[in-house]
Design an enzyme around this catalytic site. Structure first.
Site, mmCIF file in Angstrom:
data_model
loop_
_atom_site.group_PDB
_atom_site.id
_atom_site.type_symbol
_atom_site.label_atom_id
_atom_site.label_comp_id
_atom_site.label_asym_id
_atom_site.label_seq_id
_atom_site.Cartn_x
_atom_site.Cartn_y
_atom_site.Cartn_z
ATOM 1 N NE ARG A 1 -46.573 93.134 -17.626
ATOM 2 C CZ ARG A 1 -45.449 93.654 -17.145
ATOM 3 N NH1 ARG A 1 -44.529 92.875 -16.641
ATOM 4 N NH2 ARG A 1 -45.237 94.948 -17.188
ATOM 5 C CD GLU B 1 -37.145 98.889 -13.399
ATOM 6 O OE1 GLU B 1 -37.943 97.955 -13.603
ATOM 7 O OE2 GLU B 1 -35.922 98.788 -13.559
HETATM 8 O O1 LIG Z 1 -42.883 97.550 -8.505
HETATM 9 P P1 LIG Z 1 -43.133 98.586 -9.557
HETATM 10 O O2 LIG Z 1 -41.922 99.424 -9.855
HETATM 11 O O3 LIG Z 1 -44.319 99.437 -9.240
HETATM 12 O O4 LIG Z 1 -43.440 97.824 -10.924
HETATM 13 C C1 LIG Z 1 -44.187 96.647 -11.021
HETATM 14 C C2 LIG Z 1 -45.360 96.790 -11.950
HETATM 15 O O5 LIG Z 1 -44.913 97.068 -13.286
HETATM 16 C C3 LIG Z 1 -45.567 96.171 -14.184
HETATM 17 O O6 LIG Z 1 -46.808 96.648 -14.596
HETATM 18 P P2 LIG Z 1 -47.073 97.786 -15.669
HETATM 19 O O7 LIG Z 1 -47.432 99.050 -14.949
HETATM 20 O O8 LIG Z 1 -45.956 97.842 -16.654
HETATM 21 O O9 LIG Z 1 -48.437 97.315 -16.328
HETATM 22 P P3 LIG Z 1 -48.943 96.072 -17.191
HETATM 23 O O10 LIG Z 1 -49.090 94.897 -16.259
HETATM 24 O O11 LIG Z 1 -50.263 96.567 -17.671
HETATM 25 O O12 LIG Z 1 -47.952 95.779 -18.305
HETATM 26 C C4 LIG Z 1 -45.760 94.921 -13.361
HETATM 27 O O13 LIG Z 1 -46.767 94.090 -13.907
HETATM 28 C C5 LIG Z 1 -46.132 95.480 -12.013
HETATM 29 O O14 LIG Z 1 -47.523 95.744 -11.917
HETATM 30 N N1 LIG Z 2 -37.898 95.446 -15.159
HETATM 31 C C1 LIG Z 2 -39.205 95.176 -15.305
HETATM 32 N N2 LIG Z 2 -39.592 94.143 -16.088
HETATM 33 C C2 LIG Z 2 -40.912 93.867 -16.244
HETATM 34 N N3 LIG Z 2 -41.895 94.553 -15.650
HETATM 35 C C3 LIG Z 2 -41.538 95.578 -14.847
HETATM 36 N N4 LIG Z 2 -42.274 96.432 -14.100
HETATM 37 C C4 LIG Z 2 -41.425 97.293 -13.501
HETATM 38 N N5 LIG Z 2 -40.152 97.008 -13.797
HETATM 39 C C5 LIG Z 2 -40.199 95.939 -14.638
#
Ligand SMILES: O=P(O)(O)OC[C@H]1O[C@H](OP(=O)(O)OP(=O)(O)O)[C@H](O)[C@@H]1O
Ligand SMILES: Nc1ncnc2[nH]cnc12
Length: 179
Positions: free
Chosen positions: A62, A99
């Site tokens: 994202r 998370e």
């Molecule tokens: O601060 P954190 O606890 O590390 O979480 C944040 C990350 O989680 C989500 O990505 P995700 O790994 O779900 O990947 P995506 O963007 O491919 O959906 C978001 O886009 C951040 O990159």
């Molecule tokens: N609560 C949340 N919503 C969307 N993206 C996330 N990445 C980690 N935690 C998230």
């Protein structure tokens, strides 16, 4: 907060119990779908950057949407920090926890000129595990991290504080508390 800020915040959809029970998933896709919301988000993030930036380091997946648009608007280049196993050249990698799981990020070893001023960008910061791993990769690749920008901050999960403790200048547009 301003009306514009509240309108952007209202465009983020919250989906409970995704991907795991107990997680309030803050879904940025609904904000990106809205032309005025997307423009307002990118304009506000770009306006929050003070000094010169050579490269935006955007985090898979994202973060690519937000970071790509910011790079174009700022006249910066775009460094893709990818989930491991996707990049074709020689890479360096970092493991991290987020998370709702664990993962591994990678970047091309030659993604960055020595000393390049790099701004880290993602859609959201929660625990900060992802952003800290990305920051380590930028520095290992030879870049100089000048700050980090996020559309959404979940401050109760501590990530933005963790980055600040590490000396990284952090700003985000929208906060969701109580997660
Ligand atoms: O601060 P954190 O606890 O590390 O979480 C944040 C990350 O989680 C989500 O990505 P995700 O790994 O779900 O990947 P995506 O963007 O491919 O959906 C978001 O886009 C951040 O990159
Ligand atoms: N609560 C949340 N919503 C969307 N993206 C996330 N990445 C980690 N935690 C998230």
């Amino acid at each position: 907060m301003s009306q514009a800020h509240d309108e952007l915040r209202d465009l983020v959809r919250t989906i409970p119990d995704f991907p795991n029970p107990g997680i309030q998933f803050r879904d940025v896709t609904t904000l990106l779908l809205d032309p005025a919301g997307l423009r307002g988000t990118i304009d506000a993030l770009v306006a929050s950057v003070d000094g010169p930036v050579d490269l935006i380091a955007a985090i898979d997946a994202r973060g690519f949407a937000v970071g790509g648009a910011m790079a174009t608007a700022m006249g910066a280049g775009l460094m893709l920090i990818r989930k491991d196993g996707k990049l074709p050249g020689a890479t360096i990698a970092e493991d991290y926890a987020l998370e709702y799981g664990t993962d591994r990020l990678a970047v091309h070893v030659d993604a960055c000129a020595p000393g390049a001023r790099v701004l880290l960008v993602d859609d959201l910061i929660a625990t900060g595990g992802t952003a800290m791993a990305a920051a380590r990769l930028v520095e290992r690749a030879g870049g100089r991290l000048v700050g980090a920008r996020f559309v959404i901050n979940l401050p109760d999960l501590g990530g933005s504080a963790k980055l600040r403790e590490a000396g990284i200048e952090v700003r985000s547009l929208l906060e969701f508390e109580g997660d």
